[in-house]
Design a protein around this motif. Structure first.
Motif, short mmCIF file in Angstrom:
data_model
loop_
_atom_site.label_atom_id
_atom_site.label_comp_id
_atom_site.label_asym_id
_atom_site.label_seq_id
_atom_site.Cartn_x
_atom_site.Cartn_y
_atom_site.Cartn_z
N PRO A 277 0.84 -1.21 0.00
CA PRO A 277 0.00 0.00 0.00
C PRO A 277 0.87 1.25 0.00
O PRO A 277 2.06 1.20 0.38
CB PRO A 277 -0.79 -0.13 1.31
N ASN A 278 0.29 2.37 -0.38
CA ASN A 278 1.05 3.63 -0.38
C ASN A 278 1.66 3.93 0.97
O ASN A 278 2.76 4.49 1.07
CB ASN A 278 0.14 4.79 -0.79
N SER A 279 0.95 3.59 2.02
CA SER A 279 1.41 3.92 3.38
C SER A 279 2.78 3.32 3.69
O SER A 279 3.52 3.85 4.52
CB SER A 279 0.39 3.46 4.41
N GLU A 280 3.13 2.22 3.01
CA GLU A 280 4.41 1.58 3.27
C GLU A 280 5.58 2.47 2.88
O GLU A 280 6.67 2.38 3.45
CB GLU A 280 4.49 0.24 2.55
N PHE A 281 5.37 3.36 1.91
CA PHE A 281 6.43 4.26 1.47
C PHE A 281 6.66 5.41 2.45
O PHE A 281 7.70 6.07 2.41
CB PHE A 281 6.12 4.83 0.09
N SER B 111 -1.43 10.31 -8.96
CA SER B 111 -1.39 9.15 -9.86
C SER B 111 -2.66 8.31 -9.86
O SER B 111 -2.91 7.56 -10.80
CB SER B 111 -0.21 8.25 -9.50
N GLY B 112 -3.44 8.38 -8.77
CA GLY B 112 -4.60 7.50 -8.62
C GLY B 112 -4.24 6.14 -8.06
O GLY B 112 -5.12 5.31 -7.83
N ILE B 113 -2.95 5.90 -7.81
CA ILE B 113 -2.49 4.59 -7.33
C ILE B 113 -2.67 4.50 -5.81
O ILE B 113 -2.32 5.42 -5.08
CB ILE B 113 -1.02 4.36 -7.70
N GLU B 114 -3.21 3.37 -5.36
CA GLU B 114 -3.39 3.13 -3.94
C GLU B 114 -2.53 1.98 -3.43
O GLU B 114 -2.15 1.93 -2.26
CB GLU B 114 -4.87 2.83 -3.64
N ARG B 115 -2.23 1.05 -4.31
CA ARG B 115 -1.44 -0.13 -3.94
C ARG B 115 -0.86 -0.75 -5.20
O ARG B 115 -1.31 -0.45 -6.30
CB ARG B 115 -2.31 -1.15 -3.19
N ARG B 116 0.10 -1.61 -5.02
CA ARG B 116 0.68 -2.34 -6.14
C ARG B 116 1.19 -3.69 -5.63
O ARG B 116 1.43 -3.87 -4.42
CB ARG B 116 1.81 -1.56 -6.83
N VAL C 140 -10.58 0.77 -15.50
CA VAL C 140 -9.51 1.36 -14.69
C VAL C 140 -9.07 0.37 -13.61
O VAL C 140 -9.89 -0.11 -12.83
CB VAL C 140 -9.97 2.67 -14.02
N THR C 141 -7.78 0.06 -13.59
CA THR C 141 -7.21 -0.83 -12.57
C THR C 141 -5.98 -0.23 -11.90
O THR C 141 -5.38 -0.85 -11.03
CB THR C 141 -6.82 -2.19 -13.18
N VAL C 142 -5.60 0.98 -12.32
CA VAL C 142 -4.36 1.59 -11.84
C VAL C 142 -4.32 1.72 -10.32
O VAL C 142 -3.25 1.62 -9.70
CB VAL C 142 -4.13 2.96 -12.52
N GLN C 143 -5.49 1.88 -9.69
CA GLN C 143 -5.52 2.04 -8.23
C GLN C 143 -5.03 0.79 -7.51
O GLN C 143 -4.47 0.87 -6.42
CB GLN C 143 -6.94 2.40 -7.75
#
Length: 323
Positions: free
Chosen positions: A20-24, A39-44, A273-276
């Motif tokens: 998740p973004n919080s990890e950064f 970016s619209g990204i929430e996790r990867r 949309v799947t970027v999130q």
């Protein structure tokens, strides 16, 4: 009758580890809100230690074969789009071929970075309509986590790992836009813009290198060129944005996706949309989104789909197909 390359099946694979973004926030001067707003990204998803591009590609391939009700020896060819192959050679595609137990046909890689799957799809279509193959497995797979500079907050938060696969097979149509299958393709590149998105290493420099990007410049080129290539691909067959059921874009940035949709005159309700959830998985992003879109019940048989991407090179293009 007209020979068409028709979608027979899709599938995807994502590594188990979700970041998740919080990890950064513990290692970089950034925040979940900063990343999402830009970016619209929430996790990867991030590949496990020892997990390779060909591993993920093989898993996605098996999912696509199962979706199509086929086995490996039903295939004539495999094309893998990737910038992060396991080795300099052999190709990731031949490694997938071996893992699947495919004992005939041929396999090769395509490298056009984030536009790689579009290039691979266009090549697969050409193989089928020319009669050189009847059934082609196209895979986009990347382990971009291996080329990230984890101290660079402008790039490392944007990318993820994964794989998606699609099978095209020969079918007959009437030669109209009502036919199922690939209806048109449009490919482009311009090497003058190499320095705005590249990896600063490679075999001849004896280094792996890290991804480097001029974000503002990439954004400017992306919206203009993605809308243009999609429009061109549609115009080749006498269609417009109004005829499109779904746009399945390269999943790089929600602002690029929204800006391109606006230029095409399409509401976001008609964009997959799947970027999130995945971030930018480069060549894997479009087949991932196609597979997820079908899984969600968005993309259905008979729908007109436009898919487009831009990546380092710069290389960009679009494909119009009827599902």
């Amino acid at each position: 009758m007209t020979l068409r390359a028709v979608v027979a099946g899709v599938g995807h694979y994502l590594p188990d580890r979700i970041v998740p973004n919080s990890e950064f926030e513990t290692t970089l001067d950034t925040s979940d809100e900063w990343i999402k707003s830009r970016s619209g990204i929430e996790r990867r998803h991030i590949a496990a230690d020892g997990q390779t591009t060909s591993d993920m590609a093989t898993r996605a391939a098996r999912a696509a074969l199962a979706d199509a009700g086929l086995v490996a020896d039903d295939l004539d060819a495999i094309i893998v789009a990737t910038s992060t192959a396991d080795f300099t050679f052999p190709s990731a595609a031949t490694m997938v071929q071996a893992e699947l137990g495919m004992t005939k046909g041929f396999a090769f890689d395509v490298q056009a970075v984030c536009a790689g799957f579009i290039y691979a799809l266009a090549n697969a279509n050409a193989l089928i309509v020319s009669g050189q193959a009847k059934r082609v497995l196209i895979i986009g797979a990347e382990t971009f986590s291996r080329i990230m500079d984890w101290s660079d907050r402008s790039t490392c938060v944007l990318f993820g790992d994964g794989a998606g696969a699609l099978i095209l097979e020969s079918g007959e149509g009437e030669g109209t836009t009502a036919d199922r299958g690939v209806l048109s393709t449009d490919l482009n590149s311009d090497g003058r813009f190499r320095d705005i998105l590249y990896v600063d290493g490679g075999v001849s420099t004896q280094s792996t290198g890290f991804l480097r990007m001029e974000g503002k410049e990439v954004f400017r080129h992306a919206v203009e060129k993605l809308a243009s290539t999609a429009t061109t691909a549609l115009e080749k067959i006498g269609l417009t944005g109004e005829d499109v059921d779904w746009v399945v874009p390269h999943q790089a940035n929600i602002r690029i996706i929204a800006g391109t949709a606006k230029k095409l005159g399409l509401p976001m309700e008609r964009v997959v949309v799947t970027v999130q959830d995945h971030g930018n998985t480069s060549a894997a992003s479009i087949p991932l989104a196609l597979s997820v879109g079908k899984e969600r019940g968005q993309i259905k048989t008979g729908d007109l789909v436009v898919t487009e991407a831009i990546g380092g090179g710069l290389a960009w293009g679009a494909v119009v197909l009827r599902w």
